[in-house]
Design an enzyme around this catalytic site. Structure first.
Site, PDB file in Angstrom:
ATOM      1  N   LYS A 256     -16.114  15.722  41.678  1.00  0.00           N
ATOM      2  CA  LYS A 256     -17.039  15.439  40.704  1.00  0.00           C
ATOM      3  C   LYS A 256     -18.435  15.347  41.431  1.00  0.00           C
ATOM      4  O   LYS A 256     -19.258  16.102  40.988  1.00  0.00           O
ATOM      5  CB  LYS A 256     -16.821  14.331  39.645  1.00  0.00           C
ATOM      6  CG  LYS A 256     -18.067  13.693  39.128  1.00  0.00           C
ATOM      7  CD  LYS A 256     -17.758  12.507  38.629  1.00  0.00           C
ATOM      8  CE  LYS A 256     -17.941  11.209  39.273  1.00  0.00           C
ATOM      9  NZ  LYS A 256     -19.470  10.538  39.326  1.00  0.00           N
ATOM     10  N   ASN A 257     -18.608  14.782  42.505  1.00  0.00           N
ATOM     11  CA  ASN A 257     -19.398  14.362  43.399  1.00  0.00           C
ATOM     12  C   ASN A 257     -20.147  15.591  44.072  1.00  0.00           C
ATOM     13  O   ASN A 257     -21.221  15.395  44.617  1.00  0.00           O
ATOM     14  CB  ASN A 257     -19.658  13.248  43.798  1.00  0.00           C
ATOM     15  CG  ASN A 257     -19.497  11.828  43.164  1.00  0.00           C
ATOM     16  OD1 ASN A 257     -19.915  12.152  41.716  1.00  0.00           O
ATOM     17  ND2 ASN A 257     -19.072  10.709  43.478  1.00  0.00           N
TER      18      ASN A 257
ATOM     19  N   CYS B 183     -24.080   4.447  36.173  1.00  0.00           N
ATOM     20  CA  CYS B 183     -22.997   3.238  36.105  1.00  0.00           C
ATOM     21  C   CYS B 183     -23.626   1.898  36.461  1.00  0.00           C
ATOM     22  O   CYS B 183     -24.496   1.814  37.260  1.00  0.00           O
ATOM     23  CB  CYS B 183     -21.670   3.349  37.251  1.00  0.00           C
ATOM     24  SG  CYS B 183     -20.605   4.573  36.570  1.00  0.00           S
TER      25      CYS B 183
ATOM     26  N   ARG C 102     -29.875   0.051  42.207  1.00  0.00           N
ATOM     27  CA  ARG C 102     -29.766   1.427  42.676  1.00  0.00           C
ATOM     28  C   ARG C 102     -31.327   2.000  42.335  1.00  0.00           C
ATOM     29  O   ARG C 102     -31.347   2.671  41.346  1.00  0.00           O
ATOM     30  CB  ARG C 102     -28.952   2.211  41.619  1.00  0.00           C
ATOM     31  CG  ARG C 102     -27.505   1.664  41.790  1.00  0.00           C
ATOM     32  CD  ARG C 102     -26.468   2.437  40.878  1.00  0.00           C
ATOM     33  NE  ARG C 102     -25.875   3.735  41.684  1.00  0.00           N
ATOM     34  CZ  ARG C 102     -25.170   4.625  41.176  1.00  0.00           C
ATOM     35  NH1 ARG C 102     -24.649   4.144  39.796  1.00  0.00           N
ATOM     36  NH2 ARG C 102     -24.754   5.570  41.521  1.00  0.00           N
TER      37      ARG C 102
ATOM     38  N   LYS D 150     -32.140   4.153  55.256  1.00  0.00           N
ATOM     39  CA  LYS D 150     -30.572   3.730  54.954  1.00  0.00           C
ATOM     40  C   LYS D 150     -30.090   4.719  54.421  1.00  0.00           C
ATOM     41  O   LYS D 150     -30.556   5.734  53.846  1.00  0.00           O
ATOM     42  CB  LYS D 150     -31.015   2.704  53.735  1.00  0.00           C
ATOM     43  CG  LYS D 150     -29.933   2.167  52.976  1.00  0.00           C
ATOM     44  CD  LYS D 150     -30.201   1.027  51.862  1.00  0.00           C
ATOM     45  CE  LYS D 150     -28.918   0.346  51.298  1.00  0.00           C
ATOM     46  NZ  LYS D 150     -29.153  -0.375  50.483  1.00  0.00           N
TER      47      LYS D 150
ATOM     48  N   ASP E 233     -16.395   3.914  46.488  1.00  0.00           N
ATOM     49  CA  ASP E 233     -15.755   4.604  45.465  1.00  0.00           C
ATOM     50  C   ASP E 233     -14.104   4.395  45.379  1.00  0.00           C
ATOM     51  O   ASP E 233     -13.709   4.660  44.242  1.00  0.00           O
ATOM     52  CB  ASP E 233     -16.168   5.988  45.195  1.00  0.00           C
ATOM     53  CG  ASP E 233     -17.431   6.277  44.709  1.00  0.00           C
ATOM     54  OD1 ASP E 233     -18.253   5.409  44.390  1.00  0.00           O
ATOM     55  OD2 ASP E 233     -17.971   7.369  44.687  1.00  0.00           O
TER      56      ASP E 233
ATOM     57  N   ILE F  87     -22.085  -1.574  50.086  1.00  0.00           N
ATOM     58  CA  ILE F  87     -22.961  -0.403  49.502  1.00  0.00           C
ATOM     59  C   ILE F  87     -23.727  -0.950  48.186  1.00  0.00           C
ATOM     60  O   ILE F  87     -24.700  -0.715  48.158  1.00  0.00           O
ATOM     61  CB  ILE F  87     -22.367   0.652  49.259  1.00  0.00           C
ATOM     62  CG1 ILE F  87     -21.443   1.295  50.413  1.00  0.00           C
ATOM     63  CG2 ILE F  87     -23.240   2.054  48.887  1.00  0.00           C
ATOM     64  CD1 ILE F  87     -21.994   1.802  51.667  1.00  0.00           C
TER      65      ILE F  87
ATOM     66  N   ARG G 290     -15.294  10.284  32.480  1.00  0.00           N
ATOM     67  CA  ARG G 290     -16.690  10.819  33.239  1.00  0.00           C
ATOM     68  C   ARG G 290     -16.019  11.289  34.658  1.00  0.00           C
ATOM     69  O   ARG G 290     -16.699  12.190  35.067  1.00  0.00           O
ATOM     70  CB  ARG G 290     -17.407   9.475  33.451  1.00  0.00           C
ATOM     71  CG  ARG G 290     -18.304   8.980  32.180  1.00  0.00           C
ATOM     72  CD  ARG G 290     -19.098   8.183  32.514  1.00  0.00           C
ATOM     73  NE  ARG G 290     -19.760   8.708  33.698  1.00  0.00           N
ATOM     74  CZ  ARG G 290     -20.734   7.814  34.377  1.00  0.00           C
ATOM     75  NH1 ARG G 290     -20.985   6.511  34.292  1.00  0.00           N
ATOM     76  NH2 ARG G 290     -21.411   8.260  35.466  1.00  0.00           N
TER      77      ARG G 290
END
Ligand code: EPZ
Length: 430
Positions: free
Chosen positions: A22-23, A125, A130, A171, A316, A338, A408
């Site tokens: 997906k990513n 999410c 973020r 970062k 993840d 993270i 998703r």
């Protein structure tokens, strides 16, 4: 709203085909904005996030078609044809970007190609604050003028377009690396990105950009050297296998016991996660057509793990690892470095009987003998799937609510697990 019902206690045995990542698929689709020619992507997973991004891209003027119909049993994903002959709209509206954070990454390529872009600040999410400061400072380094207006990022390129520059990220950010990489592909001259994210999905996008005519050095490293072009060509590219889906099923097998071949998976994409899994006592073998995971009889050994950018242990997979640790023979410690708020699964795992203490960014998990099924729900994708893993282990029945989170990012989850012997079914609310 659909729910998933699981009756736990069964071992997993069989073959699970691993889908395209997906990513990687999302930023690769966004790369289509950089050329008037056709970009063909193979092995695209059939997921809600992919469908939503396709809608967003169509809104910008991208023609999108899916080739033929695939057999439902194969893990070969769909083939997408994407052509952005003209970008008819340089605005990405709130209604769309707020539903999927990755759609914010259209900012770089639209700005690079059209000289301007107006993109809503993102949602996504609920796993932390973020921010997007790194995305914006990277694009500013390429000469963009950026304002925030009524929740929108309004970006303008200087006369003559974006120009190559040295971008040093303070970062590591996957998204900021994608955004700046995609913009640099069409900037004049050389861009050097330092402290770039090394996630394999960034490498996959860079490899696709090379096929589109961009010269890029340092793919897979933390320094990317990009020679921009004013015109990119079409290309054909195959999306790499999903390392997070691979790790999720690997941890599931380790949790339930059994023997499963993760077909199409590549060990090189998740070495740290597999090393952690081996420490818990699972047996891992690389085979010609994938990775085999086995755990028979023996219990799960506890471990101490900290999430890190690639090649470290992926955030993840943190929730899935925690689900595995709930029934370990001893105390495990997991530190999330993270995202500051990525522990929403903790209280839900506790509903199943897990013993987890949270102190700041660290979770201490004392293994219990048994989990017991219960109704649970989660507010993000990876947290939801950790509840599925726990449900597979728990005695009795677990229902996971808010299944749309799973849809998703996990393709045909219940079918893949069901074929390996899991008692799992989707309950449609009609
Ligand atoms: C990507 O998100 C992934 N999403 C996430 O996967 C993944 O968890 C994350 O990378 C880390 O690996 C996609 O690829 C679509 P980041 P991204 O920018 O790019 C901070 C999933 O479940 N940061 O690498 O949004 C940020 O707050 C999703 O598939 C800034 O401070 O993550 C975080 O603490 C969830 N300023 C850290 O960097 C910025 O401008 C890493 O975030 C950008 C990020």
């Amino acid at each position: 709203m659909d729910r998933i019902k699981i009756t736990g206690g069964r071992k997993l045995e069989g073959i699970i085909p691993i889908s395209g990542a997906k990513n990687a698929a999302l930023p690769l689709m966004i790369a289509s904005l950089l050329t008037a020619d056709r970009l063909t992507l193979k092995n695209v997973p059939n997921l809600a996030d992919v469908a939503l991004l396709a809608r967003i891209l169509r809104n910008h003027g991208v023609d999108h078609s899916i080739e033929g119909k695939r057999a439902s049993t194969t893990h070969l994903g769909e083939t997408f044809h994407l052509t952005a002959r003209d970008i008819v709209d340089t605005t990405a509206p709130y209604e769309m970007v707020s539903r999927m954070r990755a759609s914010f990454w259209v900012l770089g390529p639209i700005l690079a190609r059209m000289g301007k872009a107006r993109v809503s600040l993102p949602g996504g999410c609920a796993i932390g604050t973020r921010p997007v400061d790194l995305h914006l400072s990277g694009l500013k380094a390429l000469g963009a003028e950026i304002d925030i207006d009524a929740g929108y990022v309004v970006a303008k390129a200087p006369r003559g377009g974006l120009r190559g520059a040295r971008v040093v990220f303070p970062k590591v950010s996957v998204g900021a690396t994608h955004n700046v990489l995609l913009a640099a592909a069409m900037a004049r001259g050389e861009t050097v990105i330092e402290n770039a994210a090394r996630e394999p999905e960034v490498g996959d996008v860079a490899s696709c950009l090379v096929k589109m005519g961009v010269a890029i050095e340092g793919i897979g490293s933390s320094t990317l050297r990009i020679q921009g072009r004013d015109r990119l060509e079409g290309a054909v590219h195959t999306v790499l296998p999903d390392r997070i889906e691979t790790g999720t099923f690997a941890f599931a097998v380790a949790a339930t016991g059994g023997d499963v071949l993760l077909e199409g998976a590549r060990t090189s994409l998740l070495e740290t996660a597999l090393a952690a899994l081996a420490q818990t006592g699972a047996e891992i073998t690389e085979e010609r057509d994938g990775i085999r995971i086995r755990r028979n009889g023996s219990g799960v050994d506890p471990i101490t793990v900290e999430t890190q950018p690639f090649p470290g242990f992926p955030t993840d997979l943190q929730a899935q690892l925690m689900a595995l640790m709930t029934t370990a023979r001893g105390t495990s410690v997991i530190r999330e470095t993270i995202f500051e708020n990525r522990f929403m699964h903790v209280q839900e795992l506790a509903r199943l009987g897990a013993d987890i203490q949270l102190h700041g960014d660290t979770a201490t998990i004392r293994g219990v003998k048994h989990l017991r099924g219960a109704p649970v729900m989660a507010t993000d994708l990876r947290a939801s799937v950790s509840l599925v893993i726990a449900g597979l282990v728990a005695d009795g029945e677990t229902t996971v609510n808010r299944v749309y989170h799973l849809d998703r990012g996990f393709e045909r989850l219940e079918e893949k697990l069901g074929r390996c012997g899991a008692a799992i079914e989707r309950l449609s609310s009609g």
